[in-house]
Design a protein around this motif. Structure first.
Motif, PDB file in Angstrom:
ATOM      1  N   LEU A  82       2.891  15.161   6.753  1.00  0.00           N
ATOM      2  CA  LEU A  82       2.650  14.757   5.222  1.00  0.00           C
ATOM      3  C   LEU A  82       3.435  13.784   4.550  1.00  0.00           C
ATOM      4  N   SER A  83       4.877  13.767   5.024  1.00  0.00           N
ATOM      5  CA  SER A  83       5.795  12.464   4.540  1.00  0.00           C
ATOM      6  C   SER A  83       5.288  11.226   5.308  1.00  0.00           C
ATOM      7  N   THR A  84       5.096  11.150   6.471  1.00  0.00           N
ATOM      8  CA  THR A  84       4.764   9.933   7.330  1.00  0.00           C
ATOM      9  C   THR A  84       3.580   9.512   6.681  1.00  0.00           C
ATOM     10  N   ASN A 100      -3.652  19.674  -3.653  1.00  0.00           N
ATOM     11  CA  ASN A 100      -2.656  19.426  -2.887  1.00  0.00           C
ATOM     12  C   ASN A 100      -2.937  17.683  -2.623  1.00  0.00           C
ATOM     13  N   LEU A 101      -3.719  17.269  -2.259  1.00  0.00           N
ATOM     14  CA  LEU A 101      -4.180  16.082  -1.900  1.00  0.00           C
ATOM     15  C   LEU A 101      -3.913  15.177  -3.094  1.00  0.00           C
ATOM     16  N   LEU A 102      -4.419  15.749  -4.320  1.00  0.00           N
ATOM     17  CA  LEU A 102      -4.275  14.791  -5.474  1.00  0.00           C
ATOM     18  C   LEU A 102      -2.739  14.576  -5.641  1.00  0.00           C
ATOM     19  N   GLU A 103      -1.894  15.586  -5.659  1.00  0.00           N
ATOM     20  CA  GLU A 103      -0.395  15.542  -5.697  1.00  0.00           C
ATOM     21  C   GLU A 103       0.229  14.597  -4.911  1.00  0.00           C
ATOM     22  N   ASP A 126       2.046  11.157  -5.796  1.00  0.00           N
ATOM     23  CA  ASP A 126       3.372  11.165  -5.776  1.00  0.00           C
ATOM     24  C   ASP A 126       3.814  10.036  -4.838  1.00  0.00           C
ATOM     25  N   ALA A 127       2.802   9.350  -3.934  1.00  0.00           N
ATOM     26  CA  ALA A 127       2.945   8.199  -3.415  1.00  0.00           C
ATOM     27  C   ALA A 127       2.716   6.956  -4.133  1.00  0.00           C
ATOM     28  N   GLY A 128       2.347   7.121  -5.432  1.00  0.00           N
ATOM     29  CA  GLY A 128       2.081   5.981  -6.277  1.00  0.00           C
ATOM     30  C   GLY A 128       0.806   5.424  -6.374  1.00  0.00           C
ATOM     31  N   PHE A 129       0.096   6.224  -6.173  1.00  0.00           N
ATOM     32  CA  PHE A 129      -1.549   5.517  -5.705  1.00  0.00           C
ATOM     33  C   PHE A 129      -2.697   6.623  -6.857  1.00  0.00           C
ATOM     34  N   ARG A 158     -14.293  10.833  -2.226  1.00  0.00           N
ATOM     35  CA  ARG A 158     -15.403  10.131  -1.692  1.00  0.00           C
ATOM     36  C   ARG A 158     -16.445  10.983  -0.857  1.00  0.00           C
ATOM     37  N   ASN A 159     -17.437  10.795  -0.563  1.00  0.00           N
ATOM     38  CA  ASN A 159     -18.213  11.563   0.376  1.00  0.00           C
ATOM     39  C   ASN A 159     -18.186  10.737   1.838  1.00  0.00           C
ATOM     40  N   THR A 160     -19.048  11.164   2.652  1.00  0.00           N
ATOM     41  CA  THR A 160     -18.983  10.532   4.053  1.00  0.00           C
ATOM     42  C   THR A 160     -19.414   9.143   3.922  1.00  0.00           C
ATOM     43  N   ARG A 161     -20.201   8.457   3.005  1.00  0.00           N
ATOM     44  CA  ARG A 161     -20.641   7.347   3.061  1.00  0.00           C
ATOM     45  C   ARG A 161     -19.686   6.226   2.254  1.00  0.00           C
ATOM     46  N   TYR A 162     -18.490   6.897   1.811  1.00  0.00           N
ATOM     47  CA  TYR A 162     -17.523   6.256   0.803  1.00  0.00           C
ATOM     48  C   TYR A 162     -18.032   5.896  -0.231  1.00  0.00           C
ATOM     49  N   GLU A 163     -18.946   6.629  -0.897  1.00  0.00           N
ATOM     50  CA  GLU A 163     -19.416   6.478  -2.293  1.00  0.00           C
ATOM     51  C   GLU A 163     -18.372   7.568  -2.941  1.00  0.00           C
ATOM     52  N   VAL A 164     -17.975   6.838  -4.162  1.00  0.00           N
ATOM     53  CA  VAL A 164     -17.001   7.687  -4.828  1.00  0.00           C
ATOM     54  C   VAL A 164     -17.604   8.695  -5.759  1.00  0.00           C
ATOM     55  N   ILE A 165     -17.233   9.865  -5.520  1.00  0.00           N
ATOM     56  CA  ILE A 165     -17.781  11.056  -6.409  1.00  0.00           C
ATOM     57  C   ILE A 165     -17.169  11.529  -7.484  1.00  0.00           C
ATOM     58  N   ARG A 166     -15.758  11.065  -7.477  1.00  0.00           N
ATOM     59  CA  ARG A 166     -15.032  11.408  -8.899  1.00  0.00           C
ATOM     60  C   ARG A 166     -13.722  10.465  -8.978  1.00  0.00           C
ATOM     61  N   GLU A 167     -13.397   9.966  -9.907  1.00  0.00           N
ATOM     62  CA  GLU A 167     -12.054   9.223  -9.994  1.00  0.00           C
ATOM     63  C   GLU A 167     -11.177  10.298 -10.851  1.00  0.00           C
ATOM     64  N   TYR A 168      -9.910  10.165 -10.589  1.00  0.00           N
ATOM     65  CA  TYR A 168      -8.755  10.912 -11.007  1.00  0.00           C
ATOM     66  C   TYR A 168      -7.677   9.769 -11.634  1.00  0.00           C
ATOM     67  N   ASP A 169      -7.042  10.582 -12.588  1.00  0.00           N
ATOM     68  CA  ASP A 169      -6.153   9.637 -13.149  1.00  0.00           C
ATOM     69  C   ASP A 169      -4.944   9.059 -12.328  1.00  0.00           C
ATOM     70  N   PRO A 170      -4.581   7.866 -12.495  1.00  0.00           N
ATOM     71  CA  PRO A 170      -3.459   7.246 -11.639  1.00  0.00           C
ATOM     72  C   PRO A 170      -2.253   8.046 -12.020  1.00  0.00           C
ATOM     73  N   PRO A 171      -1.141   7.897 -11.204  1.00  0.00           N
ATOM     74  CA  PRO A 171       0.083   8.729 -11.640  1.00  0.00           C
ATOM     75  C   PRO A 171       0.780   8.254 -12.975  1.00  0.00           C
ATOM     76  N   THR A 172       0.495   6.873 -13.133  1.00  0.00           N
ATOM     77  CA  THR A 172       1.169   6.708 -14.541  1.00  0.00           C
ATOM     78  C   THR A 172       0.330   7.082 -15.587  1.00  0.00           C
ATOM     79  N   ALA A 173      -0.843   6.899 -15.814  1.00  0.00           N
ATOM     80  CA  ALA A 173      -1.723   7.696 -16.665  1.00  0.00           C
ATOM     81  C   ALA A 173      -1.463   9.355 -17.127  1.00  0.00           C
ATOM     82  N   LEU A 174      -1.348   9.891 -15.767  1.00  0.00           N
ATOM     83  CA  LEU A 174      -1.328  11.229 -15.566  1.00  0.00           C
ATOM     84  C   LEU A 174       0.068  11.485 -16.249  1.00  0.00           C
TER      85      LEU A 174
END
Length: 381
Positions: free
Chosen positions: A298-300, A338-341, A345-348, A353-369
């Motif tokens: 996870l860290s790497t 877990n993935l969102l955190e 936490d890494a600043g992104f 997404r789905n398999t086709r790289y279509e965005v299903i849902r956007e989440y707040d960036p760390p600053t907005a959150l």
């Protein structure tokens, strides 16, 4: 080469101008010990392509059988027929397990297997068809080019006809496996099957011609040298120029437990980050570079997001391919939270997404959150 500031300035300018890097450039980048500079160059390219976004998906891994006629030196997964821990799922078992793994928002099943010596060809399209019927909204990403090449032998069909039948049964994407390292001098020492660059590229080319988008991988950190990694990505870059069908490049870190290469040390984190950075810089025609957290820790994996990676794969369950090479300590599963955190936490900013790289849902960036959490809450009487 002897690194100097003039060479670094030359490459910095080439990268900033978006010029295509050469084989020599790639080999020189691997020789560079200035990891901070290398990361900054790769990060500038990933930011140019994808901003501050890190993609992930909600997926599950399903391995229908670990019985395999091959004995690849790096593999900890394969078992021979009759081994006490060998298994092969009946179609009904596979469907039952897939249904049991279904979770909120599941969008992808990732299916790879051993080269089973006695299963009939018709088993494979049938299992896809039954899985698709049970989970109609879930994309089936299944089979390596090595498996498709084997299906040609099993069925007597051409790879094109094999793919047509699999697509008709519900196949949406091949997996990127079976690539390992393409250079023959390395490959002949680690691979125990007859699918080499010529057939791997032929099968992905056919898949792209049929409208499938596929990933590509590279297994690194075993007996290969940096020049072999550069050669590997250059072959992929040339094929991508031709077809445009690759969605993502996935460096896979070799694990040294329970296989014939267990005497080797695994790639150190610095080598991991260098591999991601150089790959991102060389693959100018690939949209995405994925860090598969199961194989990197996870860290790497978080650090790799600053060295060119923009995808953290998904909420994997039951990833036997690596976890049969035990002892690394990564979990079998990460939840969506877990993935969102990890991404924030890494600043992104996370994007699902789905398999086709279509965005299903956007989440707040760390600053907005963080800002929203810091705002005083209104209490209603």
């Amino acid at each position: 080469m002897a690194w100097n500031e003039a060479r670094k300035a030359e490459l910095t300018e080439k990268i900033a101008q978006g010029e295509r890097l050469t084989r020599q450039d790639g080999e020189d980048l691997y020789d560079c010990d200035d990891l901070a500079w290398l990361g900054a160059q790769a990060h500038s390219v990933r930011t140019r392509k994808n901003g501050d976004v890190v993609f992930f998906n909600v997926n599950r891994h399903l391995n229908l059988t670990n019985v395999c006629r091959a004995s690849c030196a790096y593999c900890s997964f394969e078992r021979k027929p009759g081994a006490k821990d060998a298994y092969t799922m009946r179609v009904e078992e596979a469907v039952s397990l897939a249904l049991a793994m279904k979770d909120d928002g599941l969008t992808e099943l990732h299916i790879v297997n051993g080269l089973h010596p006695t299963l009939p060809w018709k088993y494979y399209p049938r299992v896809l068809r039954e899985l698709k019927a049970a989970l109609p909204g879930v994309a089936l990403k299944a089979f390596t080019a090595t498996e498709v090449h084997y299906f040609e032998e099993l069925s007597g069909l051409s790879a094109g006809d094999v793919l047509d039948e699999l697509i008709d049964a519900g196949l949406e994407s091949l997996t990127g496996g079976g690539a390992e390292i393409f250079d023959w001098e390395v490959r002949k020492q680690v691979v125990d099957h007859n699918t080499h660059w010529e057939d791997w590229s032929r099968i992905h080319r056919l898949a792209h011609q049929k409208g499938l988008k596929t990933p590509a991988t590279m297994l690194y950190g075993h007996i290969e040298e940096p020049r072999h990694r550069v050669d590997h990505v250059l072959r992929l870059r040339e094929l991508q120029d031709e077809t445009g069908g690759f969605q993502v490049f996935i460096p896979l870190r070799f694990h040294n437990d329970n296989n014939r290469l267990s005497h080797l040390k695994m790639a150190a984190p610095t080598d991991v980050l260098k591999t991601f950075a150089v790959s991102r810089l060389m693959l100018d025609n690939f949209g995405h570079v994925k860090v598969f957290w199961v194989m990197h820790g996870l860290s790497t994996s978080q650090l790799a997001l600053n060295y060119g990676a923009d995808d953290m794969d998904g909420s994997v369950v039951e990833y036997k391919i690596t976890h049969d090479a035990d002892g690394f300590g990564t979990p079998d599963k990460l939840t969506r939270e877990n993935l969102l955190e990890l991404i924030r936490d890494a600043g992104f900013q996370p994007k699902e997404r789905n398999t086709r790289y279509e965005v299903i849902r956007e989440y707040d960036p760390p600053t907005a959150l963080a800002q929203r959490r810091a705002e005083p809450q209104t209490v209603w009487a």
